[in-house]
Design an enzyme around this catalytic site. Sequence first.
Site, PDB file in Angstrom:
ATOM      1  N   ASP A 259       0.847  -1.192   0.000  1.00 51.63           N
ATOM      2  CA  ASP A 259       0.000   0.000   0.000  1.00 51.63           C
ATOM      3  C   ASP A 259       0.882   1.241   0.000  1.00 51.63           C
ATOM      4  OD1 ASP A 259      -3.233   0.493   0.972  1.00 51.63           O
ATOM      5  OD2 ASP A 259      -1.841   2.197   1.013  1.00 51.63           O
TER       6      ASP A 259
ATOM      7  N   ASN B 266     -12.856  -3.069   2.790  1.00 52.10           N
ATOM      8  CA  ASN B 266     -13.755  -1.924   2.849  1.00 52.10           C
ATOM      9  C   ASN B 266     -14.754  -2.075   1.703  1.00 52.10           C
ATOM     10  OD1 ASN B 266     -12.340  -0.746   5.010  1.00 52.10           O
ATOM     11  ND2 ASN B 266     -10.869   0.200   3.612  1.00 52.10           N
TER      12      ASN B 266
ATOM     13  N   GLN C 260     -14.175   2.622   1.175  1.00 46.74           N
ATOM     14  CA  GLN C 260     -13.619   2.053  -0.056  1.00 46.74           C
ATOM     15  C   GLN C 260     -13.394   3.189  -1.047  1.00 46.74           C
ATOM     16  OE1 GLN C 260     -15.902  -1.054  -2.012  1.00 46.74           O
ATOM     17  NE2 GLN C 260     -14.276  -1.434  -3.510  1.00 46.74           N
TER      18      GLN C 260
ATOM     19  N   VAL D 270     -11.107   2.519  -3.985  1.00 49.88           N
ATOM     20  CA  VAL D 270     -10.783   1.899  -5.272  1.00 49.88           C
ATOM     21  C   VAL D 270     -11.783   0.763  -5.483  1.00 49.88           C
ATOM     22  CG1 VAL D 270      -9.049   0.757  -6.686  1.00 49.88           C
ATOM     23  CG2 VAL D 270      -8.340   2.486  -5.000  1.00 49.88           C
TER      24      VAL D 270
ATOM     25  N   HIS E  22     -10.250  -5.674  -3.064  1.00 53.62           N
ATOM     26  CA  HIS E  22      -8.888  -5.873  -2.561  1.00 53.62           C
ATOM     27  C   HIS E  22      -8.955  -6.184  -1.079  1.00 53.62           C
ATOM     28  CE1 HIS E  22      -9.944  -1.597  -2.537  1.00 53.62           C
ATOM     29  NE2 HIS E  22      -9.251  -1.497  -1.405  1.00 53.62           N
TER      30      HIS E  22
ATOM     31  N   HIS F 151      -6.978  -5.791   2.336  1.00 58.65           N
ATOM     32  CA  HIS F 151      -5.861  -5.175   3.061  1.00 58.65           C
ATOM     33  C   HIS F 151      -5.298  -6.246   3.993  1.00 58.65           C
ATOM     34  CE1 HIS F 151      -6.877  -0.839   2.209  1.00 58.65           C
ATOM     35  NE2 HIS F 151      -8.065  -1.369   2.007  1.00 58.65           N
TER      36      HIS F 151
HETATM   37  P1  5GP Z   1      -9.693   1.257  -0.004  1.00 62.90           P
HETATM   38  O1  5GP Z   1      -9.768   2.612   0.665  1.00 62.90           O
HETATM   39  O2  5GP Z   1     -10.374   1.284  -1.367  1.00 62.90           O
HETATM   40  O3  5GP Z   1     -10.139   0.117   0.853  1.00 62.90           O
HETATM   41  O4  5GP Z   1      -8.161   0.978  -0.249  1.00 62.90           O
HETATM   42  C1  5GP Z   1      -7.443   1.546  -1.288  1.00 62.90           C
HETATM   43  C2  5GP Z   1      -6.007   1.541  -0.867  1.00 62.90           C
HETATM   44  O5  5GP Z   1      -5.223   1.820  -2.011  1.00 62.90           O
HETATM   45  C3  5GP Z   1      -5.657   2.627   0.169  1.00 62.90           C
HETATM   46  O6  5GP Z   1      -5.149   1.999   1.346  1.00 62.90           O
HETATM   47  C4  5GP Z   1      -4.619   3.469  -0.516  1.00 62.90           C
HETATM   48  O7  5GP Z   1      -3.591   3.888   0.343  1.00 62.90           O
HETATM   49  C5  5GP Z   1      -4.100   2.570  -1.606  1.00 62.90           C
HETATM   50  N1  5GP Z   1      -3.611   3.261  -2.778  1.00 62.90           N
HETATM   51  C6  5GP Z   1      -4.160   4.357  -3.364  1.00 62.90           C
HETATM   52  N2  5GP Z   1      -3.443   4.704  -4.453  1.00 62.90           N
HETATM   53  C7  5GP Z   1      -2.428   3.807  -4.547  1.00 62.90           C
HETATM   54  C8  5GP Z   1      -1.351   3.644  -5.476  1.00 62.90           C
HETATM   55  O8  5GP Z   1      -1.190   4.387  -6.448  1.00 62.90           O
HETATM   56  N3  5GP Z   1      -0.499   2.614  -5.250  1.00 62.90           N
HETATM   57  C9  5GP Z   1      -0.641   1.759  -4.184  1.00 62.90           C
HETATM   58  N4  5GP Z   1       0.253   0.779  -4.063  1.00 62.90           N
HETATM   59  N5  5GP Z   1      -1.664   1.876  -3.303  1.00 62.90           N
HETATM   60  C10 5GP Z   1      -2.535   2.893  -3.480  1.00 62.90           C
END
Ligand code: 5GP
Length: 114
Positions: free
Chosen positions: A31, A87, A94, A96, A100, A102
């Site tokens: 992350d 998430n 969430q 993205v 996924h 974590h």
């Molecule tokens: P969510 O909030 O959708 O559950 O998790 C998305 C995760 O993607 C977040 O923890 C965020 O830090 C991570 N993330 C966002 N942009 C990037 C990126 O460009 N590269 C990587 N490796 N992680 C990212």
Amino acid sequence: MSEDTLFHKIIRRELPADVVYEDDDCIAIRDINPQAPVHLLLIPKTTLPRLADAEPAHAEMLGRLLVKAGEVARAAGIGDAFRLVVNNGAGACQTVFQLHLHILGGRPLSWPPG
Ligand code: 5GP
């Protein structure tokens, strides 16, 4: 388009990422904004925006993903103490919209989570 998320672009190598594991089914990356010393994202290559969108046809893929999460955690040195977080939806943070997991570890993990 649901195939055009940030994670699809990382899978297609259109964007860079620190890849710690990959096979035909999934990819694990670090992350970019880690919430623990080890914070990995395990992403299936099958397009699935949210866990809540899963159907019975996804069951085998999701089962393999959970098995892989344990393997990836062990390989990262946190096999004895880690947390999986999914998430689901903007209301649960969430950001993205490609499923996924974590995988968090490397520090004490308290309960209940926030
Ligand atoms: P969510 O909030 O959708 O559950 O998790 C998305 C995760 O993607 C977040 O923890 C965020 O830090 C991570 N993330 C966002 N942009 C990037 C990126 O460009 N590269 C990587 N490796 N992680 C990212």
